[in-house]
Every structure is written in structure tokens, then in C-alpha cells.
Enzyme design. Structure first.
Site, PDB file in Angstrom:
ATOM      1  N   HIS A   1      11.874  76.296  11.693  1.00 25.92           N
ATOM      2  CA  HIS A   1      13.187  75.928  11.144  1.00 25.92           C
ATOM      3  C   HIS A   1      14.309  76.829  11.647  1.00 25.92           C
ATOM      4  O   HIS A   1      15.209  77.202  10.885  1.00 25.92           O
ATOM      5  CB  HIS A   1      13.157  75.955   9.613  1.00 25.92           C
ATOM      6  CG  HIS A   1      11.940  75.321   9.022  1.00 25.92           C
ATOM      7  ND1 HIS A   1      11.687  73.977   9.137  1.00 25.92           N
ATOM      8  CD2 HIS A   1      10.886  75.846   8.351  1.00 25.92           C
ATOM      9  CE1 HIS A   1      10.531  73.702   8.535  1.00 25.92           C
ATOM     10  NE2 HIS A   1      10.023  74.814   8.066  1.00 25.92           N
ATOM     11  N   CYS A   2      14.272  77.191  12.929  1.00 23.85           N
ATOM     12  CA  CYS A   2      15.289  78.081  13.518  1.00 23.85           C
ATOM     13  C   CYS A   2      15.386  79.399  12.762  1.00 23.85           C
ATOM     14  O   CYS A   2      16.462  80.015  12.702  1.00 23.85           O
ATOM     15  CB  CYS A   2      16.675  77.434  13.530  1.00 23.85           C
ATOM     16  SG  CYS A   2      16.726  75.791  14.181  1.00 23.85           S
ATOM     17  N   ALA A   3      14.308  79.844  12.131  1.00 22.81           N
ATOM     18  CA  ALA A   3      14.371  81.062  11.322  1.00 22.81           C
ATOM     19  C   ALA A   3      13.103  81.886  11.501  1.00 22.81           C
ATOM     20  O   ALA A   3      12.431  82.251  10.538  1.00 22.81           O
ATOM     21  CB  ALA A   3      14.570  80.698   9.855  1.00 22.81           C
TER      22      ALA A   3
END
Ligand SMILES: Cc1ncc(COP(=O)(O)O)c(C=O)c1O
Lengths: 266, 150
Positions: A222-224
Site C-alpha cells: 500500500h505504498c507504505a
């Protein structure tokens, strides 16, 4: 660059933030709502902290503006931004809010039509805010689409939208928690999203099999990545909720997850 | 019907076939033998005294694949892959692919291993893999080929 650490329940460690943010800090930037955990961060307090130290406060509202009533004056942020496509609007457009006093002192970052007041062969003066930052032919269709999306959400009522999201996430957490082998991430009191993993089934396979049931979820980092590393998992599955979702959708998700477990039990 | 309309119709027909293939593949993707290789991966673990070792990632999925190869033979044309192990974490497709590939190439000449084509790898899986999961399905093969390049 310093990072405000997370507590075990996925909320920010505000005590640590007090110490990390010093007179030397230039910018305190924080996401309002986590796109992985659904945590609602206490941004008003954090903006006050930033200002107390003489720093600018910036809020990533990509996940909050679609789901919560957000008032930039009340939060007293210096800047806040969000994307159109998470707000039922078109992609390729978003909003950057900034206090007038900052925008007036800032130099343009793009040159083109409309951002100029006067031009000669030897110089130019910039147009007023906001035109100074709106160089070239704008994304007109995007602006109209985003306006329509905002009107639509406003007509539903921002409080009603927030209440709906809170109830759905609460119901989802309650029902998902009953599934054997599931692990939920993030605090009980979140909005918009629920992240989970299922024992012995990699997140991407959960997503691929749910897709077969007509359920669109996201799997992975999740781009994290730093957050996922901190959680110690190679990715989660994330269900996101919006105004068009109903409690029945949660029931379909629960049934879908049970089917996924069935496939892997073979 | 004019030329433009004909072309539009053709394109639409093409799109429809694409869609049907997608449906066909997802029905099969989690076939028993793939799940079996995922749950009981062959040649999984550490290979002490390996000749080559290489690690690749698929950042989109978070897949991580490390391959260890043991190669025998002096002359280039005599070189043979005598043992292989892999370890890592990832989705069922990437793990099953690594397991299947390890069985397929163990004992082969290095020349043959180098010549394993992506289509051959997909053939081992025996299912239609859509564009999204192709990277997962080919990660092990890519890792082996990268190892041999070094
Ligand atoms: C919290 C948050 N910030 C920023 C972004 C990036 O927005 P955009 O895709 O419009 O650049 C996203 C999602 O994409 C998000 O979830």
C-alpha cells in the site's frame, strides 16, 4: 528527517512527537487518515505543536477529505492536499490548499499562460494567487468533474458520510474478527479502510481469489513499506469502504474470505 | 459500414476475447498442483557450499526470492546444475513456480537452463497466468537466469 513513531495500536506516539519536534524543525507533515490502518490522527494537536515550535504544519488529506468533514481553518494547517480520484472524482486532479500568506511569498514552480501579470523581453511579474500557480491551460474537465464530485458528497452531508464510514468499518472489524485465522491491523476506531491478513495465505492470493468473487480489495504494501516492515508482515489485504457500500457488502466479503480459506485447505 | 466503423467493431471483438481469457485463467489459477507446490515446496531451504547465489525482488507484491545453485563440470559445455535450492517469501504463484522450476532444471546442463523460456515456465504451472501475475510466475526463472549471468 525524523519520524513520529507508532504505538502498538497503530496510533501516533504523541509524547515522542513532543520531543522530536524542536525549534529547529522546519516542517511537520502528517497524514490525516492512514491509508493502511484507517487511523485518524490528531492533526489539530499536531498543527498546534508545529506552530509552537515555529514550524509549518502540512496535512495529507487524501484519505480524510473523502471520509470526514475537514475544515482547514479549524485545523489551522498551513497546507493540506487531497486527490480527486479518492473522492469519487476524476484522476489526474487534486487540491492543494495553502494559507494565503504562504502562497503570496512563494515563487511559482511552473511557467506558462495565465500565471503572468506583465511580460517584457527583459522581465516578468507574476499574477496574483492562485493564478500564479496555475500555469498553462488547466485540466478543465478534471476541475468540472471534481466540482461535481464534491457537490455530490456535500449533498449527502459530510457528517452523514463520516457516520456511514465509521459504522461500516466498525461492522467490518466486528464481523471479520470472527473468522478463524484472520488478523486485523490498526485501531478499533478508524475509518475508510480495514487491513487484515489471513494465516498461511499470502495477501496477493487472497486478493486474486476474492476478485473471482467480484470483490475488489488491495493487497501488498500500500505504498507504505516502512509501516509494513514495522508491522512485520510482507503485506496485508485491505478492504476500502465508500458511500456506496452497505453492511451486506461486508457480509459478502466475509463469505468470500471463507471461500478463499476453503480453496487453500484443499 | 465504413472503414472506421469496421475497425471499431474489430477492436471491440478483440477486447471481448481478452476478457474471456481472463475469466478462464482465474478459474484455474489455484489448481491443486499449484497449491501442493506452495504448501510443500520442493528444493526449499538453504544450500550449503553452493556455487552461485542470487536474490531478486518483486516490489509490487513484496515477493522475495533467493536461489542457490550448485554447478559441476570444468568446460563450459560440460557444466551441469547438480543441485538447486530456493528460499524466500511470496504469493502462492511465485512460490509454486520456484518449486516447479527447481524440479524441472535440476540435473540439466547449464546451457539448457539458460535456454528455458518464459513460456516453458508458464507451461510448468499449467495454467493461464494473466498479465498481473506474470511477474510472480516468472520471478524464479528470472532469479536463476540472473544468477547464471554473474
Ligand atoms: C494518504 C495518501 N496520500 C497520497 C496518496 C497519493 O495520491 P495520488 O495517487 O493522487 O498521487 C495516496 C494514494 O494514492 C494516499 O492514500
Amino acid at each position: 528527517m525524523k519520524f513520529i513513531p507508532l504505538k502498538n495500536d497503530g496510533t501516533l506516539d504523541l509524547k515522542a512527537a513532543q520531543e522530536l519536534c524542536t525549534r529547529k524543525t522546519k516542517i511537520l507533515s502528517v497524514m490525516h487518515v492512514s491509508n493502511v490502518l484507517g487511523t485518524i490522527n490528531p492533526v489539530k494537536e499536531l498543527m498546534a505543536l508545529a506552530h509552537d515550535r515555529g514550524a509549518l504544519g502540512i496535512i495529507d488529506g487524501a484519505q480524510s477529505v473523502p471520509h470526514l468533514p475537514v475544515d482547514v481553518k479549524e485545523l489551522n494547517c498551513d497546507f493540506l492536499f487531497f486527490s480527486g480520484h479518492k473522492l469519487l472524482g476524476p484522476s489526474g486532479i487534486g487540491v492543494l490548499y495553502g494559507k494565503t500568506k504562504h502562497l503570496e511569498t512563494m515563487e511559482p514552480f511552473l511557467f506558462g499562460g495565465d500565471m503572468i501579470k506583465e511580460v517584457s523581453l527583459t522581465g516578468a511579474s507574476w499574477n496574483d494567487v492562485p493564478w500564479k500557480f496555475e500555469a498553462g491551460t488547466p485540466n478543465i474537465t478534471g476541475v468540472i468533474g471534481l466540482g461535481a464530485a464534491i457537490d455530490y458528497l456535500s449533498a449527502l452531508g459530510r457528517d452523514a458520510v463520516a457516520q456511514h464510514g465509521k459504522e461500516l468499518v466498525g461492522y467490518a472489524r466486528q464481523e471479520l474478527a470472527k473468522i478463524p485465522g484472520i488478523k486485523l491491523y490498526g485501531p478499533e476506531e478508524g475509518t475508510a479502510v480495514v487491513s487484515f491478513s489471513i494465516k498461511s495465505i499470502p495477501p496477493h492470493d487472497v486478493a486474486a481469489l476474492l476478485d473471482r468473487e467480484g470483490l475488489a480489495v488491495r493487497a501488498g504494501n500500500h505504498c507504505a513499506m516502512p509501516l509494513l516492515s514495522k508491522l512485520g508482515v510482507p503485506g496485508t489485504v485491505r478492504a476500502s469502504f465508500s458511500v456506496y457500500n452497505t453492511p451486506e457488502d461486508v457480509d459478502v466479503l466475509v463469505a468470500g474470505i471463507k471461500k478463499v480459506q476453503e480453496v487453500f485447505r484443499q | 459500414m465504413n472503414e472506421v466503423q469496421k475497425m471499431a467493431e474489430k477492436q471491440e471483438a478483440g477486447m471481448n476475447t481478452g476478457l474471456q481469457e481472463e475469466v478462464h485463467f482465474s478459474d484455474d489459477l489455484y489448481r491443486e498442483h499449484i497449491l501442493d507446490h506452495f504448501k510443500n515446496p520442493r528444493n526449499f531451504g538453504e544450500l550449503a557450499n553452493c556455487t552461485l547465489r542470487h536474490k531478486e525482488q518483486n516490489p509490487l507484491c513484496g515477493d522475495e526470492m533467493e536461489i542457490m545453485l550448485k554447478i559441476d563440470g570444468q568446460q563450459a559445455q560440460e557444466k551441469k546444475l547438480v543441485d538447486i535450492r530456493f528460499q524466500g517469501q511470496g504469493c502462492a504463484i511465485s512460490m509454486a513456480a520456484a518449486s516447479l522450476l527447481s524440479e524441472h532444471i535440476k540435473g540439466k546442463s547449464i546451457e539448457d537452463v539458460k535456454n528455458v523460456q518464459p513460456e516453458e515456465m508458464l507451461g510448468l504451472l499449467g495454467v493461464q497466468v494473466g498479465v498481473v501475475r506474470r511477474k510472480c510466475a516468472l520471478l524464479a526463472l528470472k532469479t536463476v537466469h540472473k544468477a547464471l549471468e554473474e
